[in-house]
Design a protein around this motif. Structure first.
Motif, PDB file in Angstrom:
ATOM      1  N   THR A 264      36.928  -0.053  60.332  1.00  0.00           N
ATOM      2  CA  THR A 264      35.510  -0.336  60.532  1.00  0.00           C
ATOM      3  C   THR A 264      34.970  -1.184  59.384  1.00  0.00           C
ATOM      4  O   THR A 264      35.433  -1.078  58.250  1.00  0.00           O
ATOM      5  N   GLY A 265      33.986  -2.010  59.687  1.00  0.00           N
ATOM      6  CA  GLY A 265      33.402  -2.824  58.632  1.00  0.00           C
ATOM      7  C   GLY A 265      32.264  -3.698  59.126  1.00  0.00           C
ATOM      8  O   GLY A 265      32.059  -3.871  60.326  1.00  0.00           O
ATOM      9  N   ASP A 266      31.527  -4.231  58.179  1.00  0.00           N
ATOM     10  CA  ASP A 266      30.391  -5.104  58.444  1.00  0.00           C
ATOM     11  C   ASP A 266      30.604  -6.394  57.657  1.00  0.00           C
ATOM     12  O   ASP A 266      30.505  -6.404  56.429  1.00  0.00           O
ATOM     13  N   VAL A 267      30.906  -7.468  58.352  1.00  0.00           N
ATOM     14  CA  VAL A 267      31.265  -8.720  57.666  1.00  0.00           C
ATOM     15  C   VAL A 267      30.065  -9.391  57.012  1.00  0.00           C
ATOM     16  O   VAL A 267      30.220 -10.402  56.317  1.00  0.00           O
ATOM     17  N   THR A 268      28.868  -8.847  57.211  1.00  0.00           N
ATOM     18  CA  THR A 268      27.695  -9.408  56.532  1.00  0.00           C
ATOM     19  C   THR A 268      27.450  -8.712  55.192  1.00  0.00           C
ATOM     20  O   THR A 268      26.495  -9.065  54.477  1.00  0.00           O
ATOM     21  N   GLN A 269      28.275  -7.722  54.848  1.00  0.00           N
ATOM     22  CA  GLN A 269      28.072  -6.985  53.595  1.00  0.00           C
ATOM     23  C   GLN A 269      29.359  -6.963  52.766  1.00  0.00           C
ATOM     24  O   GLN A 269      29.851  -5.909  52.382  1.00  0.00           O
TER      25      GLN A 269
END
Length: 331
Positions: A264-269
């Motif tokens: 899981t991850g958020d490529v904007t952070q």
């Protein structure tokens, strides 16, 4: 006809008033929301529901209302999240999946049923059930970590795996955990607290502590995965946007027999040093179309925290696109 647009009226015969009352909601709040988001007018006359609007909008609204009435009969409750989920399913011609989508897939230690709250979350849950490796990529508040932990707990309870392994790159500590006081648990605790909280909700505090003590739940920084083969385990890599390309490759190749991986991850952070490519971005580009690997992109539509969170995410996405556009023009 209104302003040159032909208005049509569709009728939906209703034999039971209870689902209609559930659909409309307290003080007709659901009805008001439906009329606004569908851009159609829904009314009730006797035992008949009427839907008015231009032809395409009226037909779409009829499909949504019929699907929601079926949901009201089964579940006995309808909220805005259910309405949004059903609308997205209709727009994707996937009403036939709604029964599976809205069914509780797990329960917390206190017996609270867990359901997907958005269509994107439903696809994510389904992907984890069907695949060996799943990437859940999206902004904060989309439930990507919480849902993964819930499904890990379910797999353990169903004896599908022997162990749950949770890991996260400790970027803020530069992976130099030896300089921090305490044992390994104390060193990484601040980075893995959200995972602890979710697991405690799934198992209950007492059971969670017991499973930690006997090693059935293992929580460690990403650097500690090197050199291992992880078999018969449900493995979650959280905050994967902060894994380097080398770390991501190392992690994915730790997978052993009988294991499932969720990343899981958020490529904007991304908190990696400038000019360091995120392993999550690279993996999502090069691992497409491989059997048993699925990449789910969650969006602001899937944010289930406070409504303002969705507005904040949208604002940042808009600013990011504008900045990218200016960068291209300046090249």
């Amino acid at each position: 006809m209104q302003g040159g647009v032909i208005i049509v009226t569709r009728k939906i015969n209703v034999t039971d008033v209870a689902p209609v009352m559930t659909l409309f909601g307290q003080f007709d709040e659901n009805l008001s929301y439906l009329n606004r988001v569908l851009d159609a007018k829904i009314n009730t006359i006797g035992g008949t529901l009427t839907v008015s609007g231009d032809e395409d909008k009226a037909d779409r609204a009829v499909r949504v209302v019929n699907a929601l009435l079926e949901q009201a009969k089964k579940d006995g409750q309808i909220g805005k999240s259910t309405i949004d989920l059903v609308i997205e399913a209709v727009d994707n011609n996937s009403e036939h999946k709604l029964e599976d989508v809205t069914r509780a897939f797990a329960h917390t230690a206190k017996g609270k049923p867990l359901r997907a709250k958005t269509y994107g979350q439903a696809l994510y849950v389904e992907a984890i059930a069907k695949n060996s490796v799943v990437f859940g990529i999206g902004p904060a508040g989309t439930g990507k970590t919480y849902l993964a932990v819930a499904l890990a707990a379910l797999a353990y309870k169903n004896k599908e795996v022997e162990k749950i392994i949770l890991t996260r790159p400790a970027v803020e500590a530069g992976e130099k955990l030896g300089f921090l006081p305490g044992d390994l648990g104390a060193k990484v605790d601040p980075y893995l607290r959200p995972l602890y909280d979710a697991l405690q909700e799934m198992f209950g505090l007492e059971t969670f502590n017991r499973l930690m003590e006997k090693g059935s739940i293992e929580i460690a920084p990403l650097a500690y995965m090197r050199g291992r083969t992880l078999s018969n385990a449900f493995i979650i890599l959280d905050e994967a946007q902060n894994a380097t390309k080398e770390q991501m490759k190392m992690f994915l190749t730790r997978m052993g027999e009988g294991s499932k991986i969720v990343v899981t991850g958020d490529v904007t952070q991304i908190d990696l040093p400038r000019n360091t490519m995120s392993g999550l971005i690279q993996a999502s580009e090069i691992l497409v179309n491989i059997p048993k690997i699925e990449i789910i992109q969650l969006t602001a539509k899937d944010v289930v925290r406070h409504p303002l969170v969705q507005a904040i995410v949208n604002a940042y996405e808009k600013a990011e696109k504008a900045r990218d556009g200016q960068t291209e023009e300046n090249k």
